[in-house]
Design an enzyme around this catalytic site. Structure first.
Site, PDB file in Angstrom:
ATOM      1  CD1 TRP A   1      47.833 -92.038 -28.639  1.00  0.00           C
ATOM      2  CD2 TRP A   1      47.723 -93.405 -30.426  1.00  0.00           C
ATOM      3  NE1 TRP A   1      48.428 -93.242 -28.298  1.00  0.00           N
ATOM      4  CE2 TRP A   1      48.381 -94.085 -29.368  1.00  0.00           C
ATOM      5  CE3 TRP A   1      47.531 -94.056 -31.632  1.00  0.00           C
ATOM      6  CZ2 TRP A   1      48.833 -95.391 -29.497  1.00  0.00           C
ATOM      7  CZ3 TRP A   1      47.982 -95.355 -31.772  1.00  0.00           C
ATOM      8  CH2 TRP A   1      48.622 -96.009 -30.708  1.00  0.00           C
TER       9      TRP A   1
ATOM     10  CG  ASP B   1      42.340 -95.049 -33.591  1.00  0.00           C
ATOM     11  OD1 ASP B   1      41.851 -96.026 -32.999  1.00  0.00           O
ATOM     12  OD2 ASP B   1      43.448 -94.565 -33.289  1.00  0.00           O
TER      13      ASP B   1
ATOM     14  CE  LYS C   1      42.766 -97.488 -25.033  1.00  0.00           C
ATOM     15  NZ  LYS C   1      43.536 -97.918 -26.203  1.00  0.00           N
TER      16      LYS C   1
END
Length: 402
Positions: free
Chosen positions: A135, A216, A251
């Site tokens: 990311w 993460d 999300k």
């Protein structure tokens, strides 16, 4: 005499690559335009949904909220308890023994930053290693906290798969005490994850080298399921490896703007945990004083209520199934177009993202000729596809890939 502005020499920062794509998308007058660059889940109508469980939780919370006073520095207690339960498991010895501590954060990014600052202050001089690719904000977050950031091998663009041998080999050469950032599931941006056997091998490498794993965990529930997606974290914790876990509910609850995240740190003892929590509170206090209430209260209410919890799990299952369906449909349609290029790997990958494997010139053609917007790397958000636009996307990909 006029005093020169102290800001006169500050240069213009380069534009954010994804936000720039969104700006171009919004300015495009084509009614059939598609934005595959932005990293958010969209439903079949192309909208970021408000889940039914969230709507009901918000209604209930607003009806019962009786104060706008500050939260504790570490956040909503019930929320933090549920973060630990979902990440580590209901029967986790780390929870039972008081070895895990959690603070509520401003999304997963906030969790990464708080963890990065803790490491910078108390275990300084440790290089942080992130995957190639990763990311794009990972490097910025850790460098802003004072860390040197390097990369370990991860994705093989030729096979569209994990290069596990190179990955494990490089991690196995890192200096003791190095920090290794690991995507727990639904790797962003590749959609490629290690298998369970590979995670166990990585665990052994990390433990034998004395490395610090920093997970993460932004997409729990969107890969294979809530418990299945937590396999890597739980395997490391069960092996007694101290670690940091940055999780996000943006999300899985489709609550992006509410910034609902958490940083959990698993230590060797309850005494260590108490010291870590005290320092986490100081970091939060110095950065944001204390976290916002609304999103965390709504999630805690959902997870406290068996009926709403069941509704959330059902809605999450539907989101995961829709992503899987679009992956399979996209790969199948392209597979039937007689292309020399094989796109079947899209169906094998997990989560919201994948690389199409197209050169940057082809990605630019998608934008200019077809109003289909993707990141220059050809990373696309599969969750932005739906049955109304997938055929058009495939036709465009065929045109630029031929």
């Amino acid at each position: 005499m006029a005093t020169r502005s102290p800001f006169a020499e500050i240069p213009q920062a380069p534009p954010d690559p994804i936000l720039g794509i969104t700006e171009a998308f919004l300015a495009d007058p084509n009614p059939d335009k598609v934005n595959l660059g932005v990293g958010v889940y969209q439903n079949e109508e192309g909208k970021v949904p408000i889940l039914k469980c969230v709507t009901e939780a918000q209604r209930r919370w607003l009806a019962k909220e009786d104060s706008k006073g500050y939260l504790p520095i570490d956040g909503v207690k019930a929320y933090n308890r549920h973060v630990q339960r979902l990440v580590l498991g209901d029967d986790s010895p780390a929870i039972a023994e008081g070895r895990a501590v959690t603070v509520q954060t401003l999304g997963g990014t906030g969790a990464l930053r708080v963890g990065a600052e803790l490491l910078s202050r108390f275990v300084p001089g440790r290089t942080v290693w992130v995957s190639t690719p990763s990311w794009e904000n990972h490097r910025a977050v850790f460098e802003a906290a004072g860390h040197t950031v390097n990369q370990y091998p991860y994705y093989d663009p030729r096979s569209h798969d994990l290069d596990f041998v190179e990955m494990a080999g490089r991690i196995g050469q890192l200096a003791e005490g190095s920090v290794v950032l690991l995507h727990t599931c639904c790797h962003n941006p590749s959609g490629v994850d290690p298998s369970r056997d590979e995670w166990l091998k990585l665990r052994d490498v990390v433990q034998s080298r004395g490395l610090i794993p920093f997970f993460d965990f932004a997409y729990q529930g969107l890969g294979d399921g809530l418990d299945e997606d937590a396999f890597a974290v739980r395997a490391f914790v069960e092996a007694g490896i101290p670690c940091l876990i940055a999780n996000s509910f943006s999300k899985s609850f489709s609550m992006y703007r509410e910034r609902v995240g958490g940083l959990t740190i698993v230590t060797d003892s309850a005494k260590e945990a108490a010291g870590v929590l005290s320092q986490l509170k100081r970091l939060v206090r110095a950065n944001v004083s204390n976290p916002p209430s609304f999103g965390a209260q709504a999630i805690a209410l959902i997870l406290d209520d068996p009926e709403l919890d069941a509704l959330w799990r059902s809605e999450l299952d539907q989101m995961r199934a829709r992503i899987r369906k679009m992956r399979e449909m996209f790969a199948a349609i392209l597979g039937g177009m007689g292309l020399d290029r094989d796109f079947s790997f899209i169906a094998r990958q997990k989560g919201m993202f994948s690389f199409l494997g197209l050169p940057v010139e082809a990605v630019h053609r998608l934008r200019k000729e077809f109003s289909i917007y993707a990141v220059d790397s050809s990373r696309v958000c599969v969750a932005a596809m739906n049955e109304r636009n997938v055929h058009r996307i495939c036709e465009a990909v065929k045109a630029v890939a031929s």
